[in-house]
Scaffold this active site. Structure first.
Site, PDB file in Angstrom:
ATOM      1  N   GLU A   1       4.674  -4.805   7.437  1.00  0.00           N
ATOM      2  CA  GLU A   1       3.874  -3.789   8.129  1.00  0.00           C
ATOM      3  C   GLU A   1       4.337  -3.480   9.540  1.00  0.00           C
ATOM      4  O   GLU A   1       4.363  -2.310   9.943  1.00  0.00           O
ATOM      5  CB  GLU A   1       2.389  -4.194   8.149  1.00  0.00           C
ATOM      6  CG  GLU A   1       1.686  -4.030   6.819  1.00  0.00           C
ATOM      7  CD  GLU A   1       1.798  -5.254   5.921  1.00  0.00           C
ATOM      8  OE1 GLU A   1       2.644  -6.131   6.199  1.00  0.00           O
ATOM      9  OE2 GLU A   1       1.048  -5.325   4.935  1.00  0.00           O
TER      10      GLU A   1
ATOM     11  N   GLU B   1      -0.454  -9.344  -0.351  1.00  0.00           N
ATOM     12  CA  GLU B   1      -1.888  -9.580  -0.111  1.00  0.00           C
ATOM     13  C   GLU B   1      -2.654  -9.666  -1.433  1.00  0.00           C
ATOM     14  O   GLU B   1      -3.578 -10.469  -1.565  1.00  0.00           O
ATOM     15  CB  GLU B   1      -2.443  -8.461   0.789  1.00  0.00           C
ATOM     16  CG  GLU B   1      -1.883  -8.562   2.207  1.00  0.00           C
ATOM     17  CD  GLU B   1      -2.127  -7.310   3.050  1.00  0.00           C
ATOM     18  OE1 GLU B   1      -1.839  -6.202   2.569  1.00  0.00           O
ATOM     19  OE2 GLU B   1      -2.604  -7.443   4.186  1.00  0.00           O
TER      20      GLU B   1
ATOM     21  N   GLY C   1       0.669  -4.934   0.936  1.00  0.00           N
ATOM     22  CA  GLY C   1      -0.500  -5.024   0.068  1.00  0.00           C
ATOM     23  C   GLY C   1      -0.223  -5.766  -1.235  1.00  0.00           C
ATOM     24  O   GLY C   1      -1.147  -6.305  -1.850  1.00  0.00           O
TER      25      GLY C   1
ATOM     26  N   ALA D   1       0.870  -1.176   0.000  1.00  0.00           N
ATOM     27  CA  ALA D   1       0.000   0.000   0.000  1.00  0.00           C
ATOM     28  C   ALA D   1       0.907   1.225   0.000  1.00  0.00           C
ATOM     29  O   ALA D   1       2.066   1.162   0.440  1.00  0.00           O
ATOM     30  CB  ALA D   1      -0.889  -0.021   1.236  1.00  0.00           C
TER      31      ALA D   1
HETATM   32  N1  CAA Z   1       4.546   3.193  -0.952  1.00  0.00           N
HETATM   33  C1  CAA Z   1       4.909   4.367  -1.531  1.00  0.00           C
HETATM   34  N2  CAA Z   1       6.057   4.514  -2.258  1.00  0.00           N
HETATM   35  C2  CAA Z   1       6.840   3.436  -2.385  1.00  0.00           C
HETATM   36  C3  CAA Z   1       6.510   2.199  -1.804  1.00  0.00           C
HETATM   37  C4  CAA Z   1       5.303   2.101  -1.053  1.00  0.00           C
HETATM   38  N3  CAA Z   1       4.874   0.953  -0.510  1.00  0.00           N
HETATM   39  N4  CAA Z   1       7.511   1.313  -2.086  1.00  0.00           N
HETATM   40  C5  CAA Z   1       8.406   1.979  -2.827  1.00  0.00           C
HETATM   41  N5  CAA Z   1       8.015   3.266  -3.004  1.00  0.00           N
HETATM   42  C6  CAA Z   1       8.713   4.332  -3.744  1.00  0.00           C
HETATM   43  C7  CAA Z   1       9.894   4.852  -2.944  1.00  0.00           C
HETATM   44  O1  CAA Z   1       9.472   5.827  -1.987  1.00  0.00           O
HETATM   45  C8  CAA Z   1      10.749   5.440  -4.050  1.00  0.00           C
HETATM   46  O2  CAA Z   1      10.223   6.684  -4.397  1.00  0.00           O
HETATM   47  P1  CAA Z   1      11.230   7.939  -4.696  1.00  0.00           P
HETATM   48  O3  CAA Z   1      12.028   7.498  -5.882  1.00  0.00           O
HETATM   49  O4  CAA Z   1      10.292   9.063  -4.984  1.00  0.00           O
HETATM   50  O5  CAA Z   1      12.064   8.094  -3.473  1.00  0.00           O
HETATM   51  C9  CAA Z   1      10.495   4.507  -5.219  1.00  0.00           C
HETATM   52  O6  CAA Z   1       9.275   3.812  -4.928  1.00  0.00           O
HETATM   53  C10 CAA Z   1      11.599   3.457  -5.386  1.00  0.00           C
HETATM   54  O7  CAA Z   1      11.740   2.782  -4.143  1.00  0.00           O
HETATM   55  P2  CAA Z   1      13.173   2.630  -3.402  1.00  0.00           P
HETATM   56  O8  CAA Z   1      14.070   3.759  -3.753  1.00  0.00           O
HETATM   57  O9  CAA Z   1      12.889   2.405  -1.950  1.00  0.00           O
HETATM   58  O10 CAA Z   1      13.703   1.290  -4.100  1.00  0.00           O
HETATM   59  P3  CAA Z   1      14.709   0.232  -3.477  1.00  0.00           P
HETATM   60  O11 CAA Z   1      15.074  -0.677  -4.601  1.00  0.00           O
HETATM   61  O12 CAA Z   1      15.801   0.897  -2.714  1.00  0.00           O
HETATM   62  O13 CAA Z   1      13.826  -0.594  -2.416  1.00  0.00           O
HETATM   63  C11 CAA Z   1      11.869  -1.759  -1.641  1.00  0.00           C
HETATM   64  C12 CAA Z   1      12.743  -1.382  -2.861  1.00  0.00           C
HETATM   65  C13 CAA Z   1      12.634  -2.734  -0.735  1.00  0.00           C
HETATM   66  C14 CAA Z   1      10.628  -2.437  -2.202  1.00  0.00           C
HETATM   67  C15 CAA Z   1      11.513  -0.479  -0.854  1.00  0.00           C
HETATM   68  O14 CAA Z   1      10.975   0.472  -1.754  1.00  0.00           O
HETATM   69  C16 CAA Z   1      10.493  -0.698   0.225  1.00  0.00           C
HETATM   70  O15 CAA Z   1      10.836  -1.203   1.288  1.00  0.00           O
HETATM   71  N6  CAA Z   1       9.216  -0.315  -0.015  1.00  0.00           N
HETATM   72  C17 CAA Z   1       8.185  -0.376   0.978  1.00  0.00           C
HETATM   73  C18 CAA Z   1       7.711  -1.798   1.178  1.00  0.00           C
HETATM   74  C19 CAA Z   1       6.655  -1.858   2.267  1.00  0.00           C
HETATM   75  O16 CAA Z   1       6.923  -1.588   3.418  1.00  0.00           O
HETATM   76  N7  CAA Z   1       5.427  -2.264   1.893  1.00  0.00           N
HETATM   77  C20 CAA Z   1       4.346  -2.388   2.821  1.00  0.00           C
HETATM   78  C21 CAA Z   1       3.528  -1.131   2.850  1.00  0.00           C
HETATM   79  S1  CAA Z   1       2.335  -1.153   4.158  1.00  0.00           S
HETATM   80  C22 CAA Z   1       1.020  -2.046   3.549  1.00  0.00           C
HETATM   81  O17 CAA Z   1       1.065  -2.593   2.468  1.00  0.00           O
HETATM   82  C23 CAA Z   1      -0.166  -2.124   4.470  1.00  0.00           C
HETATM   83  C24 CAA Z   1      -1.216  -3.069   4.078  1.00  0.00           C
HETATM   84  O18 CAA Z   1      -1.198  -4.241   4.359  1.00  0.00           O
HETATM   85  C25 CAA Z   1      -2.402  -2.575   3.385  1.00  0.00           C
END
Ligand code: CAA
Length: 260
Positions: free
Chosen positions: A134, A114, A111, A66
């Site tokens: 999460e 999921e 998400g 998400a």
């Molecule tokens: N939401 C919003 N933006 C996201 C995102 C997310 N879940 N995942 C990645 N992005 C964005 C980053 O902010 C980044 O944007 P900018 O270039 O503007 O800075 C862009 O995508 C590229 O990401 P990274 O620079 O972080 O890429 P990376 O290769 O270094 O890392 C990754 C990749 C490990 C997937 C890392 O992006 C990450 O950890 N993302 C978040 C993963 C996460 O925690 N997901 C769970 C969200 S909570 C949820 O989903 C709740 C639910 O159950 C409903």
């Protein structure tokens, strides 16, 4: 219908949805969830389509979760509504009468994991990564992860993944039963289409009734579940596909199903 956050392709009875927000690694915000709901609705009523594939655009992410930037400042009530929306859309995917296959091409986190789990089954490329990160963000999973992960991989493994927020690779996901097959990235879509063709060569009413019996029966007690199966089995005998399937067997030829 024109979509901004996803691409919907239709070809040879197969619809493919590409979640398409490359700048945010295909993260799901409200607009993307609403578009996914519309696309699934469209596929539901399109008689030319018998199967759906869900994947991510680009070569890095299926869906990285998400949208964290969107969620950052939500109130409790807004958070609840966002979770409920994701749950509702994913339930619509899960209960779509037609088979749904997740082609997991990269990060499937939160998400994204999921979304993959509400599909009927998952095929992953070697680049796929799965996890429910999460708790590392101070929240619980909100789009069904606490419920579908234990149903797929068992309570102990699910709790370990949910509590540690560990991210696992495609082979480990296969080992624990989260994905069925792992392919090279360039072979992913063809592998999924090959499985799709095998499903599409069968009687589609029987395929759909089988999906419904599995989905509904596994939520019911065993006696009710057997009734659900008996009803599905019985219903098949009202179809042209049953006549054709059994006649073809007796006549030692390939069946020509019409989905009627
Ligand atoms: N939401 C919003 N933006 C996201 C995102 C997310 N879940 N995942 C990645 N992005 C964005 C980053 O902010 C980044 O944007 P900018 O270039 O503007 O800075 C862009 O995508 C590229 O990401 P990274 O620079 O972080 O890429 P990376 O290769 O270094 O890392 C990754 C990749 C490990 C997937 C890392 O992006 C990450 O950890 N993302 C978040 C993963 C996460 O925690 N997901 C769970 C969200 S909570 C949820 O989903 C709740 C639910 O159950 C409903």
């Amino acid at each position: 219908m024109q979509f901004e956050n996803l691409i919907l392709e239709k070809q040879d009875r197969i619809a493919t949805i590409y979640i398409n927000r490359p700048k945010a690694l295909n993260a799901l915000n409200t607009d993307t969830l609403l578009e996914l709901k519309d696309a699934v609705n469209q596929i539901k009523t399109d008689d030319s389509i018998d199967l759906l594939i869900i994947t991510g655009s680009g070569d890095k992410a299926f869906v990285a979760g998400a949208d964290i930037a969107f969620m950052q400042n939500l109130t409790a009530m807004e958070g609840r509504a966002f979770g409920a929306l994701g749950q509702k859309v994913f339930m619509a995917v899960e209960s779509l009468e037609k088979p749904v296959i997740a082609a997991v091409n990269g990060f499937a986190l939160g998400g994204g994991c999921e979304l993959a789990m509400c599909c009927d089954f998952r095929i992953a490329s070697t680049k796929a990564r799965f996890g429910q990160p999460e708790v590392g963000l101070g929240i619980t999973p909100g789009f069904g992860g606490t419920q579908r992960l234990p149903r797929l991989v068992g309570m102990g493994m699910a709790k370990q993944l949910l509590m540690t927020a560990d991210i696992i690779g495609a082979q480990e996901a296969k080992r624990i039963g989260l994905v069925n097959e792992v392919t090279e990235p360039e072979e992913l879509i063809n592998t999924v289409k090959n499985i799709a063709e095998r499903i599409l060569s069968k009687g589609q009413l029987a395929v759909r009734l089988t999906k419904a019996a599995v989905n509904e029966g596994t939520q019911a007690d065993i006696n009710r579940a057997m009734t659900i199966e008996a009803d599905a089995f019985g219903l098949c005998f009202s179809t042209a596909d049953q006549k054709e399937g059994m006649n073809a067997f007796i006549e030692k030829r390939k069946p020509e199903f019409t989905g009627k």
